[in-house]
Enzyme design. Structure first.
Site, short mmCIF file in Angstrom:
data_model
loop_
_atom_site.label_atom_id
_atom_site.label_comp_id
_atom_site.label_asym_id
_atom_site.label_seq_id
_atom_site.Cartn_x
_atom_site.Cartn_y
_atom_site.Cartn_z
N CYS A 10 0.68 -1.30 0.07
CA CYS A 10 0.30 0.18 -0.14
C CYS A 10 0.99 1.26 -0.03
O CYS A 10 1.67 0.91 -0.28
CB CYS A 10 -0.79 0.07 1.12
SG CYS A 10 -0.29 -0.35 2.40
N ASN A 13 2.62 1.57 4.12
CA ASN A 13 2.29 0.34 5.05
C ASN A 13 2.53 0.81 6.26
O ASN A 13 3.10 -0.09 6.86
CB ASN A 13 4.29 0.00 4.57
CG ASN A 13 4.68 -1.61 5.48
OD1 ASN A 13 5.54 -1.89 5.53
ND2 ASN A 13 3.26 -2.25 5.45
N CYS A 15 -1.31 0.26 6.85
CA CYS A 15 -2.53 0.65 7.56
C CYS A 15 -3.14 -0.81 6.47
O CYS A 15 -3.28 -1.98 7.31
CB CYS A 15 -3.78 1.42 6.47
SG CYS A 15 -3.41 3.06 7.35
N ARG A 16 -3.61 -1.20 4.65
CA ARG A 16 -3.97 -2.02 4.38
C ARG A 16 -2.89 -3.01 4.31
O ARG A 16 -3.91 -4.06 4.70
CB ARG A 16 -4.11 -1.52 2.60
CG ARG A 16 -5.32 -0.39 3.11
CD ARG A 16 -6.05 0.22 1.55
NE ARG A 16 -4.37 1.17 1.99
CZ ARG A 16 -4.09 1.76 -0.03
NH1 ARG A 16 -5.18 1.75 -0.55
NH2 ARG A 16 -3.60 2.96 -0.08
N SER A 17 -1.79 -2.37 3.92
CA SER A 17 -0.52 -4.02 3.90
C SER A 17 -0.65 -4.95 4.53
O SER A 17 -0.04 -6.16 4.70
CB SER A 17 0.43 -3.46 3.20
OG SER A 17 0.88 -2.01 3.78
N ASP A 126 -8.08 3.77 0.95
CA ASP A 126 -7.40 4.06 1.95
C ASP A 126 -8.23 4.68 3.12
O ASP A 126 -8.42 5.21 2.96
CB ASP A 126 -6.34 4.79 1.82
CG ASP A 126 -5.12 5.35 2.77
OD1 ASP A 126 -4.67 4.95 3.94
OD2 ASP A 126 -4.15 6.46 2.52
#
Length: 160
Positions: A10, A13, A15-17, A126
Site C-alpha cells: 500500500c 505500509n 494500514c492496508r498492507s 485507504d
C-alpha cells in the site's frame, strides 16, 4: 518445495498492507498451510519506515484474533521485485508506481490485490483519513480476498 513469496503493498505500509499480511498469515496458520508461504508487506513511500502499523489497523486485527503489532513499516526496494513471486498492490496508484520501477521482465509479478484475489478491479480504499468503519470495511475486503487467494492456491480447510 519452495514457499510462494507474497508481498502486499500500500502507500505507507501502516494500514492496508500490514492488515493483509496479518490476515493472510492468520488464514494460512489456521489452515496449517503456513509452510507453503512467505508473506511480507511494504509501502511505495518510506515516510513511516520503522513504525508499527496504524493503531486502528492493530485494533481491528486484534478484534479478529490477529496480532500485527510486531510488524514494522518499510518501503519497497528493488530487491523485492526479484525476491517475491507475487506483489499485490492495494490500489491502482500503488500498482502504477511499482510498474514504473519494476524491471520489464518482472512485471508479471505485479497485480492489483482485488484482481488477483477476485478477478475484479476494485481498489482496497485507504482508511487512513477516515474513522473506524473504514478499517472494518478494509478488514472485511482483505479477509475475503485473502481467503479467496488461499483457496485458489489449492489449500484445504481454509479458515472462515
Amino acid at each position: 518445495m519452495k514457499p510462494v513469496s507474497i508481498l502486499f503493498v500500500c502507500m505507507g505500509n501502516i494500514c492496508r498492507s500490514p492488515l493483509a499480511e496479518g490476515i493472510f498469515t492468520h488464514i494460512t496458520e489456521t489452515a496449517q498451510q503456513q509452510h507453503r508461504f512467505h508473506v511480507d508487506s511494504a509501502g511505495t513511500g518510506g515516510w513511516h519506515a520503522g513504525n508499527p502499523p496504524d493503531p486502528r489497523s492493530m485494533e481491528i486485527a486484534a478484534r479478529h484474533g490477529i496480532d500485527i503489532s510486531g510488524q514494522r513499516a518499510r518501503q519497497v526496494n528493488t530487491d523485492d521485485f526479484e525476491r517475491f513471486d507475487l506483489i499485490l498492490c492495494m490500489d491502482e496508484d500503488n500498482l502504477a508506481r511499482l510498474s514504473q520501477s519494476c524491471p520489464p521482465d518482472l512485471q508479471h509479478k505485479l497485480h492489483l490485490f482485488s484482481q488477483y484475489a477476485h478477478g475484479t478491479t476494485q481498489s482496497v480504499p485507504d482508511p487512513y483519513y477516515g474513522g473506524a468503519d473504514g478499517f472494518l470495511t478494509v478488514y472485511n475486503m482483505l479477509f475475503t480476498g485473502c481467503k479467496s487467494m488461499l483457496e485458489k492456491m489449492g489449500a484445504d480447510d481454509v479458515a472462515s
